[in-house]
Design a protein around this motif. Structure first.
Motif, PDB file in Angstrom:
ATOM      1  N   ARG A  49      13.781   1.934   1.851  1.00 58.91           N
ATOM      2  CA  ARG A  49      12.991   1.201   0.855  1.00 58.91           C
ATOM      3  C   ARG A  49      13.855   0.510  -0.207  1.00 58.91           C
ATOM      4  O   ARG A  49      13.691  -0.679  -0.469  1.00 58.91           O
ATOM      5  N   GLU A  53      14.068  -3.500  -0.679  1.00 62.41           N
ATOM      6  CA  GLU A  53      13.648  -4.149  -1.933  1.00 62.41           C
ATOM      7  C   GLU A  53      14.763  -5.014  -2.501  1.00 62.41           C
ATOM      8  O   GLU A  53      14.545  -6.161  -2.910  1.00 62.41           O
ATOM      9  N   GLU A 271      -5.270  -1.642   0.980  1.00 59.51           N
ATOM     10  CA  GLU A 271      -3.855  -1.516   0.592  1.00 59.51           C
ATOM     11  C   GLU A 271      -3.184  -0.393   1.375  1.00 59.51           C
ATOM     12  O   GLU A 271      -2.053  -0.525   1.836  1.00 59.51           O
ATOM     13  N   ASN A 329      -2.945   5.941  -5.239  1.00 59.35           N
ATOM     14  CA  ASN A 329      -2.649   5.210  -6.467  1.00 59.35           C
ATOM     15  C   ASN A 329      -1.537   5.948  -7.203  1.00 59.35           C
ATOM     16  O   ASN A 329      -1.716   7.117  -7.523  1.00 59.35           O
ATOM     17  N   PRO A 330      -0.398   5.342  -7.441  1.00 56.28           N
ATOM     18  CA  PRO A 330      -0.066   3.948  -7.145  1.00 56.28           C
ATOM     19  C   PRO A 330       0.296   3.730  -5.678  1.00 56.28           C
ATOM     20  O   PRO A 330       0.676   4.656  -4.980  1.00 56.28           O
ATOM     21  N   ASN A 331       0.205   2.471  -5.268  1.00 55.43           N
ATOM     22  CA  ASN A 331       0.551   2.100  -3.899  1.00 55.43           C
ATOM     23  C   ASN A 331       1.293   0.749  -3.895  1.00 55.43           C
ATOM     24  O   ASN A 331       0.755  -0.261  -3.474  1.00 55.43           O
ATOM     25  N   PRO A 332       2.512   0.774  -4.392  1.00 56.83           N
ATOM     26  CA  PRO A 332       3.252  -0.511  -4.499  1.00 56.83           C
ATOM     27  C   PRO A 332       3.930  -0.873  -3.172  1.00 56.83           C
ATOM     28  O   PRO A 332       5.142  -1.014  -3.104  1.00 56.83           O
ATOM     29  N   HIS A 333       3.126  -1.049  -2.123  1.00 61.42           N
ATOM     30  CA  HIS A 333       3.684  -1.285  -0.792  1.00 61.42           C
ATOM     31  C   HIS A 333       4.258  -2.704  -0.645  1.00 61.42           C
ATOM     32  O   HIS A 333       4.005  -3.583  -1.475  1.00 61.42           O
ATOM     33  N   LEU A 334       5.001  -2.883   0.420  1.00 64.53           N
ATOM     34  CA  LEU A 334       5.659  -4.169   0.675  1.00 64.53           C
ATOM     35  C   LEU A 334       5.124  -4.818   1.946  1.00 64.53           C
ATOM     36  O   LEU A 334       5.844  -5.567   2.617  1.00 64.53           O
ATOM     37  N   GLY A 337       5.680  -8.325   2.100  1.00 67.54           N
ATOM     38  CA  GLY A 337       7.039  -8.678   1.715  1.00 67.54           C
ATOM     39  C   GLY A 337       7.205  -8.545   0.213  1.00 67.54           C
ATOM     40  O   GLY A 337       6.457  -7.818  -0.451  1.00 67.54           O
ATOM     41  N   GLY A 338       8.174  -9.255  -0.316  1.00 60.81           N
ATOM     42  CA  GLY A 338       8.425  -9.182  -1.754  1.00 60.81           C
ATOM     43  C   GLY A 338       9.471 -10.216  -2.119  1.00 60.81           C
ATOM     44  O   GLY A 338      10.007 -10.904  -1.250  1.00 60.81           O
TER      45      GLY A 338
ATOM     46  N   ASN B  55       1.655   0.058  -9.786  1.00 64.21           N
ATOM     47  CA  ASN B  55       1.302  -0.565  -8.512  1.00 64.21           C
ATOM     48  C   ASN B  55       2.062  -1.855  -8.237  1.00 64.21           C
ATOM     49  O   ASN B  55       1.925  -2.439  -7.166  1.00 64.21           O
ATOM     50  N   GLU B  58       7.114  -5.176  -7.329  1.00 57.55           N
ATOM     51  CA  GLU B  58       8.367  -5.779  -7.799  1.00 57.55           C
ATOM     52  C   GLU B  58       8.941  -5.057  -9.015  1.00 57.55           C
ATOM     53  O   GLU B  58       9.967  -5.471  -9.543  1.00 57.55           O
TER      54      GLU B  58
END
Lengths: 399, 65
Positions: A49, A53, A271, A329-334, A337-338, B55, B58
């Protein structure tokens, strides 16, 4: 285990493809033991990860330019294969057209399309979800957005397949079909741009053609390079996501029931299923300079595959990432993309995915895979070639 | 508590304003705009603020006490 010197492992990875795996999560877990996986000469993949990133956020080192992936196009696809600073110009034109508010306005129309498509099979008690919903929906939405006749559906599907899944086992074998398809795509959209120039409409293409940045409109070639990308990036990925979602839900009744009993869980389910399934398992970059990732060398000119699916299930970086939690939550998945190349169509995809989860479960709350079904996930982008579902037929009263 | 945005990092994923519309909204590009209320987050919105921040794929958002 996947070190550079272990030749047997190298051979077995020649057909390396997490997309077609039944259980990519287990494969990714194995791959993460090494930060850089050497897939072949000049071809590597990043598995963790934090490294992924960092690569996404460093387009000067890990470029998305044309050399990263061959898709039959003769000029860089816009905006995917353009790096900053020029990239900004295109995103300034395109991002407002795909912003969440614009996409939310399409919801009513998408509900109708889903209802129509479902109407063809609800009374039957079975369907091929892939063929009857996951494939036609995103393509129909696209045709409507672009102001194109719905009769062009089959043509569009064949153009998309000709680039993404041309016949042939190797890139070389696939090349002629990809080339032929690419020519057809340029010709089709070329005529269309001329048509819209002569007679502007109230559609996405007309808006793209009319947009200006610093007083300049896009050239015809630039418009074609945007359209080419829309066709191959915008249709298949939503199909893949729908296939993956419903294959998962058909096999995990506890998750299906959660959605049926509480539609409030749909947004976070979209998500979470995007994270878990990562329908686009990886994206391509090319290294522009010699560098190191996690102590492993990456050379200038290497094709570097960023394994989004592995980043999304990397439980070392994201605690609990090895289980499905529809309320995560949280779920800051990619999954989209990013960095600067974050999926342009992500907000449209989300609306389509939410609408299908809601409407499908409203009308067909109980379903399962047809007995004896063996799911086959396609290479590259993770669709399911046949997804036969069975359910109790729904009596429909047409007024 | 105050929420801080690094606009260079924001790429318009839209998770913040979807989850916490009380404190964030999209601009024309779909990138994050931090609303004035987020400069001094009221106690009842603390959890929502942290959710919006955590969340972001970035890590464009952070909080300062």
């Amino acid at each position: 285990m996947y070190g550079e010197n272990e030749s047997t492992e190298q051979t077995s990875l020649a057909g390396f493809d997490p997309a077609s795996s039944d259980d990519p999560r287990a494969l990714f877990e194995e791959l993460r033991k090494q930060p850089v996986l050497q897939i072949g000469p000049g071809f590597a993949a990043l598995t963790r990860r934090h490294d992924i990133e960092a690569a996404l956020r460093n387009p000067a080192l890990f470029s998305s330019r044309e050399e990263a992936v061959k898709l039959g196009n003769v000029r860089p696809l816009i905006p995917l294969q353009i790096d900053p600073p020029k990239h900004v110009k295109y995103r300034r034109i395109l991002d407002p057209l795909f912003a969440p508010r614009q996409m939310a306005a399409l919801e009513g129309e998408i509900v109708e399309l889903v209802d129509d498509l479902m109407g063809k099979f609800v009374g039957r008690g079975e369907c091929d979800f892939h063929e009857e919903l996951a494939v036609p929906l995103p393509c129909t939405v696209f045709l409507r957005l672009m102001g194109l006749p719905l009769g062009d559906l089959e043509l569009f599907l064949s153009l998309k397949e000709g680039i993404i899944r041309p016949p042939g086992a190797t890139m070389e074998e696939q090349e002629p079909e990809r080339k032929r398809t690419a020519d057809a795509i340029y010709a089709y959209f070329g005529d269309l741009v001329d048509e819209r120039r002569a007679k502007p409409g109230d559609d996405l293409l007309t808006r793209i053609m009319g947009s200006e940045v610093d007083g300049e409109q896009l050239t015809k070639e630039e418009v074609l390079d945007v359209c080419f990308l829309f066709l191959i990036a915008g249709l298949d990925t939503v199909t893949d996501s729908l296939d993956c979602f419903f294959a998962h839900l058909a096999q995990h009744p506890e998750h299906r029931r959660q959605i049926v009993e509480d539609p409030g869980v749909i947004s976070s389910s979209v998500e979470e299923l995007l994270r878990w399934e990562s329908p686009v398992p990886g994206i391509a970059r090319v290294a522009l300079e010699d560098t190191e990732v996690g102590g492993c060398p990456v050379h200038a000119g290497d094709n570097v595959f960023l394994l989004l699916g592995s980043a999304n299930t990397d439980y070392e970086a994201m605690p609990g990432a090895d289980v499905v939690d529809l309320r995560r939550n949280p779920n800051p998945h990619l999954a989209f993309g990013g960095g600067v190349h974050r999926c342009l169509g992500s907000h449209l995809a989300r609306v389509e995915l939410r609408v299908v989860l809601r409407e499908f479960h409203k009308r067909i709350p109980e379903y399962s895979l047809a007995p004896g079904t063996v799911l086959e996930y396609t290479p590259g982008l993770r669709s399911v070639s046949r997804l036969p579902l069975v359910f109790s037929p729904v009596a429909e009263f047409v007024g | 508590m105050r929420v801080i945005l690094d606009p260079e990092r924001c790429q318009g994923h839209g998770r913040c304003y979807t989850l916490t519309p009380e404190l964030f909204e999209p601009d024309d590009l779909g990138h994050c705009v931090v609303l004035p209320l987020a400069k001094d987050v009221p106690p009842e919105l603390r959890e929502a603020a942290l959710s919006g921040v955590a969340n972001c794929p970035e890590q464009a958002l952070s909080v300062e006490e």
